[in-house]
Design an enzyme around this catalytic site. Sequence first.
Site, PDB file in Angstrom:
ATOM      1  N   ASN A  20      55.708  30.479  42.919  1.00 52.60           N
ATOM      2  CA  ASN A  20      56.787  31.111  41.873  1.00 52.60           C
ATOM      3  C   ASN A  20      56.567  30.696  40.651  1.00 52.60           C
ATOM      4  O   ASN A  20      56.995  29.439  40.350  1.00 52.60           O
ATOM      5  CB  ASN A  20      58.055  30.752  42.957  1.00 52.60           C
ATOM      6  CG  ASN A  20      59.008  31.409  42.132  1.00 52.60           C
ATOM      7  OD1 ASN A  20      59.124  32.132  41.025  1.00 52.60           O
ATOM      8  ND2 ASN A  20      60.366  30.650  42.156  1.00 52.60           N
ATOM      9  N   TRP A  21      56.126  31.366  39.859  1.00 54.14           N
ATOM     10  CA  TRP A  21      55.808  30.973  38.398  1.00 54.14           C
ATOM     11  C   TRP A  21      56.921  31.037  37.468  1.00 54.14           C
ATOM     12  O   TRP A  21      56.928  30.380  36.576  1.00 54.14           O
ATOM     13  CB  TRP A  21      54.782  32.244  37.890  1.00 54.14           C
ATOM     14  CG  TRP A  21      53.508  32.013  38.352  1.00 54.14           C
ATOM     15  CD1 TRP A  21      52.906  31.455  39.521  1.00 54.14           C
ATOM     16  CD2 TRP A  21      52.058  32.777  37.836  1.00 54.14           C
ATOM     17  NE1 TRP A  21      51.425  31.639  39.552  1.00 54.14           N
ATOM     18  CE2 TRP A  21      51.287  32.475  38.525  1.00 54.14           C
ATOM     19  CE3 TRP A  21      52.099  33.623  36.716  1.00 54.14           C
ATOM     20  CZ2 TRP A  21      49.962  32.981  38.207  1.00 54.14           C
ATOM     21  CZ3 TRP A  21      50.729  34.126  36.218  1.00 54.14           C
ATOM     22  CH2 TRP A  21      49.631  33.731  37.184  1.00 54.14           C
ATOM     23  N   LYS A  22      58.159  31.499  38.116  1.00 58.98           N
ATOM     24  CA  LYS A  22      59.472  31.658  37.124  1.00 58.98           C
ATOM     25  C   LYS A  22      59.323  32.232  35.883  1.00 58.98           C
ATOM     26  O   LYS A  22      58.392  33.256  35.675  1.00 58.98           O
ATOM     27  CB  LYS A  22      60.042  30.347  37.210  1.00 58.98           C
ATOM     28  CG  LYS A  22      60.162  29.491  38.687  1.00 58.98           C
ATOM     29  CD  LYS A  22      60.773  28.293  38.489  1.00 58.98           C
ATOM     30  CE  LYS A  22      60.844  27.673  39.924  1.00 58.98           C
ATOM     31  NZ  LYS A  22      62.028  26.496  40.198  1.00 58.98           N
ATOM     32  N   HIS A  71      66.533  34.007  44.812  1.00 61.28           N
ATOM     33  CA  HIS A  71      66.273  32.609  44.524  1.00 61.28           C
ATOM     34  C   HIS A  71      67.339  32.055  44.113  1.00 61.28           C
ATOM     35  O   HIS A  71      68.293  32.453  43.225  1.00 61.28           O
ATOM     36  CB  HIS A  71      65.105  32.825  43.479  1.00 61.28           C
ATOM     37  CG  HIS A  71      64.545  31.247  43.078  1.00 61.28           C
ATOM     38  ND1 HIS A  71      65.325  30.379  42.436  1.00 61.28           N
ATOM     39  CD2 HIS A  71      63.403  30.587  43.833  1.00 61.28           C
ATOM     40  CE1 HIS A  71      64.602  29.353  42.411  1.00 61.28           C
ATOM     41  NE2 HIS A  71      63.472  29.396  43.282  1.00 61.28           N
ATOM     42  N   GLU A 128      68.072  30.318  41.283  1.00 64.04           N
ATOM     43  CA  GLU A 128      68.210  30.425  40.142  1.00 64.04           C
ATOM     44  C   GLU A 128      68.840  31.820  39.842  1.00 64.04           C
ATOM     45  O   GLU A 128      69.649  32.001  38.799  1.00 64.04           O
ATOM     46  CB  GLU A 128      66.872  30.104  39.331  1.00 64.04           C
ATOM     47  CG  GLU A 128      66.505  28.839  39.198  1.00 64.04           C
ATOM     48  CD  GLU A 128      65.115  28.472  39.331  1.00 64.04           C
ATOM     49  OE1 GLU A 128      64.098  29.380  38.941  1.00 64.04           O
ATOM     50  OE2 GLU A 128      64.451  27.421  39.544  1.00 64.04           O
ATOM     51  N   GLU A 174      65.138  26.525  50.457  1.00 65.50           N
ATOM     52  CA  GLU A 174      64.732  25.904  49.217  1.00 65.50           C
ATOM     53  C   GLU A 174      66.186  24.920  49.120  1.00 65.50           C
ATOM     54  O   GLU A 174      67.000  25.797  48.303  1.00 65.50           O
ATOM     55  CB  GLU A 174      64.436  26.827  48.220  1.00 65.50           C
ATOM     56  CG  GLU A 174      63.482  27.605  48.327  1.00 65.50           C
ATOM     57  CD  GLU A 174      62.564  27.843  47.004  1.00 65.50           C
ATOM     58  OE1 GLU A 174      61.634  27.527  46.667  1.00 65.50           O
ATOM     59  OE2 GLU A 174      63.261  28.384  46.143  1.00 65.50           O
ATOM     60  N   GLY A 190      62.537  21.655  41.366  1.00 64.97           N
ATOM     61  CA  GLY A 190      62.202  21.282  39.945  1.00 64.97           C
ATOM     62  C   GLY A 190      62.654  19.957  39.691  1.00 64.97           C
ATOM     63  O   GLY A 190      62.538  19.348  38.549  1.00 64.97           O
ATOM     64  N   SER A 197      59.729  21.243  44.995  1.00 65.22           N
ATOM     65  CA  SER A 197      58.927  20.204  44.692  1.00 65.22           C
ATOM     66  C   SER A 197      57.770  19.920  45.629  1.00 65.22           C
ATOM     67  O   SER A 197      57.253  18.770  45.906  1.00 65.22           O
ATOM     68  CB  SER A 197      59.905  18.776  44.674  1.00 65.22           C
ATOM     69  OG  SER A 197      60.741  19.013  43.539  1.00 65.22           O
ATOM     70  N   GLY A 249      57.128  26.203  43.127  1.00 65.27           N
ATOM     71  CA  GLY A 249      57.181  26.486  41.710  1.00 65.27           C
ATOM     72  C   GLY A 249      56.360  25.606  40.990  1.00 65.27           C
ATOM     73  O   GLY A 249      55.150  26.278  40.775  1.00 65.27           O
ATOM     74  N   GLY A 250      56.673  24.635  40.347  1.00 65.87           N
ATOM     75  CA  GLY A 250      55.816  23.828  39.236  1.00 65.87           C
ATOM     76  C   GLY A 250      54.378  23.721  39.824  1.00 65.87           C
ATOM     77  O   GLY A 250      53.435  23.958  38.823  1.00 65.87           O
TER      78      GLY A 250
HETATM   79  P1  PGA Z   1      59.464  23.460  42.491  1.00 71.81           P
HETATM   80  O1  PGA Z   1      60.126  25.078  42.816  1.00 71.81           O
HETATM   81  O2  PGA Z   1      58.350  23.744  43.341  1.00 71.81           O
HETATM   82  O3  PGA Z   1      59.218  23.609  41.134  1.00 71.81           O
HETATM   83  O4  PGA Z   1      60.580  22.887  42.922  1.00 71.81           O
HETATM   84  C1  PGA Z   1      60.338  25.736  43.735  1.00 71.81           C
HETATM   85  C2  PGA Z   1      61.145  27.162  43.831  1.00 71.81           C
HETATM   86  O5  PGA Z   1      62.001  27.188  43.094  1.00 71.81           O
HETATM   87  O6  PGA Z   1      60.543  28.147  44.303  1.00 71.81           O
END
Ligand code: PGA
Length: 248
Positions: A9-11, A94, A96, A166, A172, A212, A233-234
Amino acid sequence: MRKKVIAGNWKMNMTPSEAVELVNTLKPLVNNPEVDVVFCVPAIDLIPVAEAAKGSNIQVGAENMYFEDKGAYTGEISPLMLVDAGIKYVVLGHSERREYFAETNETVNKKMLKAFEHGITPIMCCGESLEQREQGVTMDFIRQQVKVGFQGVTAEQAKTAVIAYEPIWAIGTGKTATTQQAQEVCRDIRACIEEIYDAATADAIRIQYGGSVNADTAPDLFAQPDIDGGLVGGASLKPDFGKIVNYK
Ligand code: PGA
């Protein structure tokens, strides 16, 4: 046996030219036929990423989508646009999007129904806040997200869906849920799907863990009986993603 699905997930990262560069870097590293590999990328990157990923095992997903086919919805992306661009997956709900863009269980449900109508596989996110975990209402909250999110979705459709568990406190933050915490919730989500549908649907649906995930934590997490991969994500923006995809 469920095939693992490991999605990045590149966000809101990567300009189109950076995106193509990243795909070219990761392409040889994520080549694992035993796993479904999905890159979920910003809308403007979808077409260049799909183009750059051609001939590889990488499938491309959007990070959001609207629940109407077309019309006066300035700034939104429709499922028809995704299908035409060859996009196979979409991340829905998601945390966010729920937190910053007023996404609710009801809008997520509408988007789920739309995605299935157009043959796009939804990755529906759910997960509790730290406060909810401490209050002991984790599963009450997630059950509601899942039950409303899947309203009107048939068993046949649900079998093809992906759910991403999640925990918000792990996104994050560098704080991965323990393997046991992640497994427990994923198991309970599967039980919730069995309750809504039946054992065959619960057995078929794929449930990811996200929050994470990195190359060190992935092997243990993905070895759990109810964890069918991850939403990353990251770490999906780095060569480490290759290690995560080849976690075994
Ligand atoms: P993260 O993000 O791996 O950076 O914690 C995961 C996500 O929000 O899908």
